[in-house]
Enzyme design. Structure first.
Site, mmCIF file in Angstrom:
data_model
loop_
_atom_site.group_PDB
_atom_site.id
_atom_site.type_symbol
_atom_site.label_atom_id
_atom_site.label_comp_id
_atom_site.label_asym_id
_atom_site.label_seq_id
_atom_site.Cartn_x
_atom_site.Cartn_y
_atom_site.Cartn_z
ATOM 1 N N LYS A 105 9.596 -16.816 -10.195
ATOM 2 C CA LYS A 105 8.746 -15.770 -10.764
ATOM 3 C C LYS A 105 7.569 -16.401 -11.519
ATOM 4 O O LYS A 105 7.779 -17.313 -12.334
ATOM 5 C CB LYS A 105 9.603 -14.934 -11.708
ATOM 6 C CG LYS A 105 8.895 -13.721 -12.231
ATOM 7 C CD LYS A 105 9.819 -12.918 -13.129
ATOM 8 C CE LYS A 105 9.004 -11.889 -13.880
ATOM 9 N NZ LYS A 105 9.729 -11.277 -14.969
ATOM 10 N N ASN B 61 0.865 -1.188 0.000
ATOM 11 C CA ASN B 61 0.000 0.000 0.000
ATOM 12 C C ASN B 61 0.896 1.230 0.000
ATOM 13 O O ASN B 61 2.099 1.119 0.215
ATOM 14 C CB ASN B 61 -0.950 -0.044 1.218
ATOM 15 C CG ASN B 61 -0.163 -0.045 2.512
ATOM 16 O OD1 ASN B 61 0.520 0.913 2.852
ATOM 17 N ND2 ASN B 61 -0.221 -1.152 3.246
ATOM 18 N N LYS C 32 -13.170 -0.237 15.719
ATOM 19 C CA LYS C 32 -11.815 -0.832 15.768
ATOM 20 C C LYS C 32 -11.206 -0.708 17.149
ATOM 21 O O LYS C 32 -10.536 -1.620 17.633
ATOM 22 C CB LYS C 32 -10.887 -0.099 14.782
ATOM 23 C CG LYS C 32 -10.879 -0.741 13.432
ATOM 24 C CD LYS C 32 -9.998 -0.003 12.481
ATOM 25 C CE LYS C 32 -10.442 -0.383 11.075
ATOM 26 N NZ LYS C 32 -9.801 0.388 10.057
ATOM 27 N N ASP D 37 -3.528 -6.738 5.288
ATOM 28 C CA ASP D 37 -4.463 -7.656 5.952
ATOM 29 C C ASP D 37 -4.318 -9.086 5.447
ATOM 30 O O ASP D 37 -4.660 -10.026 6.147
ATOM 31 C CB ASP D 37 -5.900 -7.168 5.744
ATOM 32 C CG ASP D 37 -6.189 -5.945 6.609
ATOM 33 O OD1 ASP D 37 -5.595 -5.864 7.700
ATOM 34 O OD2 ASP D 37 -6.977 -5.080 6.188
ATOM 35 N N PHE E 10 -3.977 3.509 14.799
ATOM 36 C CA PHE E 10 -4.336 4.489 13.781
ATOM 37 C C PHE E 10 -5.355 3.832 12.862
ATOM 38 O O PHE E 10 -5.279 2.623 12.619
ATOM 39 C CB PHE E 10 -3.097 4.919 12.975
ATOM 40 C CG PHE E 10 -2.356 6.062 13.614
ATOM 41 C CD1 PHE E 10 -1.663 5.882 14.805
ATOM 42 C CD2 PHE E 10 -2.366 7.322 13.034
ATOM 43 C CE1 PHE E 10 -0.996 6.934 15.409
ATOM 44 C CE2 PHE E 10 -1.698 8.386 13.626
ATOM 45 C CZ PHE E 10 -1.020 8.198 14.817
ATOM 46 N N LYS F 260 -10.144 -4.130 18.969
ATOM 47 C CA LYS F 260 -8.719 -4.420 19.145
ATOM 48 C C LYS F 260 -8.230 -4.147 20.562
ATOM 49 O O LYS F 260 -7.047 -4.318 20.843
ATOM 50 C CB LYS F 260 -7.897 -3.595 18.146
ATOM 51 C CG LYS F 260 -8.225 -3.934 16.688
ATOM 52 C CD LYS F 260 -7.401 -3.110 15.720
ATOM 53 C CE LYS F 260 -7.899 -3.302 14.302
ATOM 54 N NZ LYS F 260 -6.841 -3.660 13.362
#
Ligand code: C5P
Length: 401
Positions: free
Chosen positions: A293, A214, A343, A283, A329, A347
């Site tokens: 490859k 990301n 969350k 995730d 965060f 958590k």
């Protein structure tokens, strides 16, 4: 860099080391950070760096040896004026002779006299030939200074102007700026605290050359880490693959995948008084990572089964101990507050910092952020550079310990 809320007054003392030629760059960088800079030079420094360059870049006159105890200056006492005016005194480069002079209270020139007279913190950057630096005489002088509470920053290792390779280089300007920021930090409310920060993205490899990741830059996590260091904390960072600038003062451990990040966090969990989970953890990971490859011609369509990564924050939430703060965060694109609150509960977090990464100038990659901080003590909004936002978050967190 530190979120200075006003212009700061810095006395830059330049002494006789060849690294004096780098000081105009430092002056220019400080000027861009809205600092007022006075420069004072020893006679030796005058031969190594142009006073005119320093005067032009600082926008002020330069103080030379000829100004010291000069009858022409009438009743003005420049070294006392400079010593009283400065919020921090920086001796860079600090020659072996200057280290001796300051350590022994010699006051033979404007630099030594100002360093002796000031009540402000003194930062010294010794830079010289490796054998001069390692000589017990120099080491003894630096030890005296450090034991007196002055901050002596080790020189960097590398090729020296004298031709030797070793410890003796003036550290990079970025590192000097970080040390000045640390010295000028108005708060030390995290002294004695251990802060563990995760930052950056993770990478989940599909084969040896391809991965899922990301766009996290690690900037918000590193801003949290750096501002905690400015406040006196010992800071360890578990950093995913991100290209970052100067990380001086931080203990960095690089990791690639979510599993590696998990192991590193769990190893350091007992050490930490506060865990800040600012990393954008993947995730999912490939169930069967290919050893070679994956070839384009292997199939028209390719399906890659993915399996869930462990939730590191949630696992840390199950291993809480009294007094340890767990801060998450939440990067969201919709229903920011509802998702963040859910969350936090799921958590077991004490605090969650939520941001809408789809908004302009927010979240991934940019230098600014707008966040909502949710805790059982209340709900706050902060906006500004990532360092300003991080500093505001610590203002609230330090009250929760
Ligand atoms: O990905 P998510 O939005 O659930 O992330 C929220 C918080 O959980 C962040 O603090 C993130 O660092 C943490 N997290 C984690 N392990 C994961 C996923 C997220 O620690 N596998």
């Amino acid at each position: 860099m530190v979120p200075w809320k006003r212009s700061r007054r810095i006395l830059l003392c330049v002494t006789g080391g060849i690294a004096a030629y780098k000081i105009p760059d430092l002056v220019s960088r400080l000027k861009k950070l809205d600092c007022e800079i006075e420069t004072a030079l020893t006679e030796a420094a005058e031969t190594l760096v142009s006073p005119l360059a320093l005067a032009t870049l600082s926008g002020r006159r330069v103080w030379l040896q000829s100004d010291f105890l000069s009858p022409g200056r009438g009743f003005e006492i420049p070294h006392i004026h400079l010593a009283d005016w400065a919020e921090v005194v920086v001796v860079a480069p600090c020659s072996a002779d200057a280290a001796f002079g300051v350590a022994h209270g010699r006051a033979a020139n404007i630099v030594e006299a100002a360093a002796l007279a000031t009540q402000a913190p003194v930062l010294l950057f010794p830079a010289m030939n490796v054998h001069m630096f390692e000589n017990p005489a120099t080491q003894q002088n630096l030890k005296i200074l450090a034991e007196r509470g002055q901050r002596v920053v080790d020189p960097a290792f590398g090729l020296l102007a004298c031709g030797y390779e070793g410890k003796g280089r003036l550290p990079d300007t970025d590192l000097i700026l970080e040390e000045i920021a640390y010295a000028l930090s108005p708060k030390r409310d995290l002294e004695g605290k251990h802060v563990l920060v995760t930052a950056g993205p993770t990478r989940e490899y599909l084969d040896p050359v391809r991965f899922i990741s990301n766009p996290s830059s690690g900037k918000m996590g590193l801003a949290m880490a750096r501002t905690a260091w400015y406040r006196g904390a010992r800071v360890r960072v578990i950093l995913g693959p991100a290209s970052v600038g100067c990380v001086h003062g931080l203990e960095i451990r690089g990791v690639i995948s979510a599993l590696e990040m998990r192991d590193a966090v769990m190893e350091n969990l007992d050490w930490a008084d506060c865990v800040v989970k600012a990393a954008a953890v993947g995730d999912y990971r490939a169930r069967d990572r290919a050893d070679r490859k994956i070839k384009r011609d292997s199939a028209d369509e390719l399906s890659l089964p993915l399996i869930q990564n462990p939730d590191i924050a949630a696992e840390a939430g199950t291993r809480k101990r009294p007094g340890r703060l767990l801060v998450g965060f939440a990067a969201e694109t919709n229903d920011v507050l509802e998702n963040a609150r859910a969350k936090m509960d799921r958590k077991g977090l004490d605090v969650i910092v939520a941001n809408d990464v789809s908004a302009r100038n927010c979240g991934f990659g940019v230098d600014t952020n707008t966040v909502r901080m949710l805790s059982r003590q209340g709900d706050f909004s902060f906006s500004g550079s990532k360092e300003e936002v991080a500093d505001a978050i610590w203002d609230k967190l330090s009250g929760l310990f």
